[in-house]
Structures are given as structure tokens and as C-alpha cells.
Design an enzyme around this catalytic site. Structure first.
Site, PDB file in Angstrom:
ATOM      1  N   GLY A 298     -44.703 -25.297  -0.604  1.00 63.29           N
ATOM      2  CA  GLY A 298     -44.425 -24.892   0.759  1.00 63.29           C
ATOM      3  C   GLY A 298     -42.935 -24.931   1.039  1.00 63.29           C
ATOM      4  O   GLY A 298     -42.156 -25.537   0.300  1.00 63.29           O
ATOM      5  N   CYS A 299     -42.521 -24.289   2.128  1.00 67.10           N
ATOM      6  CA  CYS A 299     -41.095 -24.216   2.456  1.00 67.10           C
ATOM      7  C   CYS A 299     -40.550 -25.582   2.874  1.00 67.10           C
ATOM      8  O   CYS A 299     -39.493 -26.010   2.393  1.00 67.10           O
ATOM      9  CB  CYS A 299     -40.845 -23.180   3.547  1.00 67.10           C
ATOM     10  SG  CYS A 299     -41.880 -23.357   5.025  1.00 67.10           S
ATOM     11  N   TYR A 300     -41.239 -26.290   3.748  1.00 66.84           N
ATOM     12  CA  TYR A 300     -40.782 -27.616   4.153  1.00 66.84           C
ATOM     13  C   TYR A 300     -40.754 -28.595   2.968  1.00 66.84           C
ATOM     14  O   TYR A 300     -39.770 -29.323   2.793  1.00 66.84           O
ATOM     15  CB  TYR A 300     -41.676 -28.169   5.261  1.00 66.84           C
ATOM     16  CG  TYR A 300     -41.436 -27.599   6.642  1.00 66.84           C
ATOM     17  CD1 TYR A 300     -40.174 -27.616   7.227  1.00 66.84           C
ATOM     18  CD2 TYR A 300     -42.492 -27.059   7.379  1.00 66.84           C
ATOM     19  CE1 TYR A 300     -39.974 -27.107   8.509  1.00 66.84           C
ATOM     20  CE2 TYR A 300     -42.304 -26.557   8.661  1.00 66.84           C
ATOM     21  CZ  TYR A 300     -41.035 -26.579   9.221  1.00 66.84           C
ATOM     22  OH  TYR A 300     -40.834 -26.088  10.488  1.00 66.84           O
TER      23      TYR A 300
ATOM     24  N   ALA B  78     -37.568 -27.874   0.708  1.00 68.28           N
ATOM     25  CA  ALA B  78     -36.293 -28.361   1.229  1.00 68.28           C
ATOM     26  C   ALA B  78     -36.243 -29.886   1.250  1.00 68.28           C
ATOM     27  O   ALA B  78     -35.206 -30.490   0.937  1.00 68.28           O
ATOM     28  CB  ALA B  78     -36.055 -27.799   2.630  1.00 68.28           C
TER      29      ALA B  78
END
Length: 358
Positions: free
Chosen positions: A160-162, A165
Site C-alpha cells: 500500500g502507499c502508506y 512511505a
């Protein structure tokens, strides 16, 4: 160079459209097929006029038999549970899968059921999937390349994107031992495109414009994915306190993490640990000491930028920020990066250009 025939499933979503754009410009991939349940029978260029002149593909239904008839690899840019019905059949038919949904990220099916509210129906594939964060699992992805070269279809579970990062911000501190304890705090801000193409009350322009809002507090579904990844990195169980925020940006994501620093750690030790860890990573840049990343520097591209500092007030804390494009390194570009590794192509092929200037 052999060219891989590719299908993008869920091509009309934001991540799917970004995948189509990247594949169309990729020298080692050919966009042979694109699917969308609602828009089947419509030209992709009629849904997204930016593709006019670049492709004449007509969208089709996501039928595994049709996909297998023309494609060697499928990107699944679909919501959770949709992959559960597609991926097993695609693999049976010999199609390798890079899945952008959450369906194969979590190794424990009970955890998946608890957070996603539905039983996992393909638990036998959970141990086959490789978590597609190349900076952490490059060897695993290269192992898939060897299996695929022997004729076996393989499965990548794109992060996932979160979690991407957050992991990139925390990994050097946890791996090097300059961070101690069993807790990571992650405050993250994402652009509205991260919520998907279908508008909701929260993502409607009149609601989101000129406003920043925390959401999913203490219950966001990316939390167990972060805990699993950071536990793997640290070699011990890690907890995560995660608070996502929605900002009036089209695209871009900034995660700032906080970790307790080990005794005696100095600011220069922290900076050096991050520079060492990412020195050879082609798509992660560590900013000089005193600088922190901005979403504008990475929006539209496939790179991540990381900045780090040490707070010495009361209790020494490492503060690290990572900026990515939620549709780039947080979704489509990272999926292509994984596919490059699985296909035996240069890792940055098709995604190495810097982000647009504006």
C-alpha cells in the site's frame, strides 16, 4: 529485448490509468489488454482522452481465460477481495500477477479477516506471494524471476502507499539499531487520488478543498501491513500508531515517523545510517542534513525522497519523513518496478525519469 505482453485489470481507476500510461511508454512491455467491468466495450481513450493517439485498446471484462490468451503478466489494480477471485485462476492459467490490492499482503489470514471483514479464500497462495517492496525484498523478487524463467507463474503483492512511505522512513533506523523500542508512530498525509476514482462525501471537491482532515484514526486497514513489515525489518514484534490525513492535493503522500533513539545516538549517526542504507537504491534519495522532503518534488514520478533529524528534547527521538507519489512509488510505479525485477529487466526501466517540474 523480449517484450512482455501485459494486461491491466481495473484500468479505469487512478492506479490503473497510471499503470496503462507507464506500460505504454515501457520498452520491455506491451499493453495488450485493459479491463474494466463497467466500461467494457469502450475505448480506453474515450474514458481517458490523454490516451488518444497512444492506444486503440477497447476495454474488456476481466475474464481470466481471455487474459491468459494474450498476456503473460497481469497488473491487478482492483479493490480488496476482487483479487481473491481472479488471482488463483490467472496463476492456474500461467499468468504472472502483480496485485495492487491488499488481498495477498498479510501472511496471516485471520489478520486479513479481522481488518477487512471477510474470510480469505486463497490462503494457500499467501506463502507464495512476495511482498513487493524492492528496497526490502529485492532478493525475494529476484527469486520469483528465476521461478518465472523456469516456466512458473508467480505472484507479487504490491504494498500500500502508506505502508511504503512509512517503511522507507523507518527501515534504516530499525535495521541499523539506532532506534530502540517496539513502537513506531506514523503521521501521514495523502492526496485525494489515494481514495480512488469514485467520489465520496469526504473526497468531494467542496469538502476536501482548503481543508486537512484525519480519518481512519486507530483503525486504518494499512496498520497491520505496517506492523508486519516493520517487525520483519526490526527482527522483533513492532507496534504502529498510524494516523492518516487527507489533504487538498491531487497526488502525493508524506509520511513522518517517530522512533525512540538508542542511547548515545548523535544527529550525524542518524544521517549516516540513512545515507548508507539507501546509497545503492535507484529510486530512493536521502536529502542532505537539515532538509526534509516535499510532495511536490516527487508527484508524478516513481521516486521516494527521505529526510531525517534527531530531536534531543526530553527523550531522544528519530524523526524521519518520506515523500512519494501515492500513485507512483505508492502504487503503479512500484508495481512496474516489481514487474521489471520479475521479468529480468533493468529495475528502473520505464520509471527512472524525474518527476514533472509542475
Amino acid at each position: 529485448m523480449d517484450v512482455a505482453s501485459v494486461c491491466v485489470v481495473g484500468a479505469c481507476g487512478f492506479a490503473g490509468m497510471e499503470l496503462c500510461r507507464l506500460v505504454l511508454g515501457h520498452p520491455g512491455m506491451e499493453l495488450r489488454m485493459a479491463t474494466d467491468r463497467k466500461a467494457a466495450g469502450t475505448r480506453l481513450a474515450d474514458v481517458r482522452p490523454a490516451f488518444e493517439g497512444a492506444t486503440d485498446i477497447v476495454l474488456s471484462q476481466p475474464d481470466p481465460e481471455l487474459i491468459a490468451g494474450s498476456c503473460a503478466l497481469a497488473f491487478l489494480a482492483v479493490p480488496h477481495t476482487a483479487s481473491l477471485s481472479l488471482t488463483p485462476r490467472l496463476l492456474e492459467l500461467g499468468v504472472s500477477v502483480v496485485d495492487l490490492s491488499a488481498d495477498f499482503r498479510l501472511r496471516d489470514p485471520a489478520t486479513y479477516e479481522a481488518w477487512y471483514g471477510t474470510p480469505h479464500t486463497s490462503t494457500d497462495l499467501l506463502h507464495e506471494a512476495v511482498y513487493g517492496l524492492p528496497e526490502l525484498n529485492r532478493a525475494g523478487l529476484q527469486g520469483l524471476a528465476a521461478r518465472r524463467a523456469d516456466g512458473e507463474p508467480v505472484l507479487v503483492a504490491a504494498p500500500g502507499c502508506y505502508p511504503t512511505a512509512t517503511a522507507l522512513a523507518a527501515m534504516p533506523a530499525l535495521e541499523s539499531g539506532i532506534a530502540t523500542g517496539d513502537l513506531v508512530i506514523s503521521d501521514a498525509i495523502s492526496g485525494v487520488s489515494g481514495a480512488g476514482r469514485a467520489a465520496t462525501e469526504r473526497t468531494h471537491f467542496c469538502h476536501a478543498n482548503e481543508s486537512v482532515e484525519a480519518y481512519g484514526v486507530a483503525k486504518h486497514r494499512h496498520t497491520p501491513e505496517m506492523e508486519q513489515t516493520l517487525s520483519d525489518v526490526a527482527g522483533r514484534p513492532m507496534g504502529v500508531v498510524f494516523t492518516p490525513h487527507l489533504a487538498p492535493l491531487t497526488r502525493g503522500l508524506l509520511a513522518t515517523v517517530y522512533l525512540e533513539a538508542a542511547e548515545g545516538v548523535r544527529p550525524q549517526d542518524v544521517q549516516a545510517a540513512y545515507e548508507r542504507r539507501y546509497a545503492d537504491e535507484p529510486l530512493v534519495s536521502v536529502l542532505p542534513a537539515g532538509r526534509m522532503p516535499a510532495t511536490a518534488s516527487v508527484a508524478g514520478g516513481g521516486r521516494a525522497q527521505v529526510g531525517v533529524a534527531l530531536s534531543m528534547r526530553r527523550r531522544p527521538m528519530i524523526v524521519a519523513s518520506c515523500a512519494i507519489d501515492n500513485l507512483g512509488k505508492g502504487a503503479a510505479a512500484q508495481a512496474v518496478q516489481c514487474a521489471n525485477l520479475v521479468l529480468g529487466l533493468p529495475e528502473t526501466e520505464g520509471i527512472r525519469a524525474p518527476a514533472p517540474l509542475i
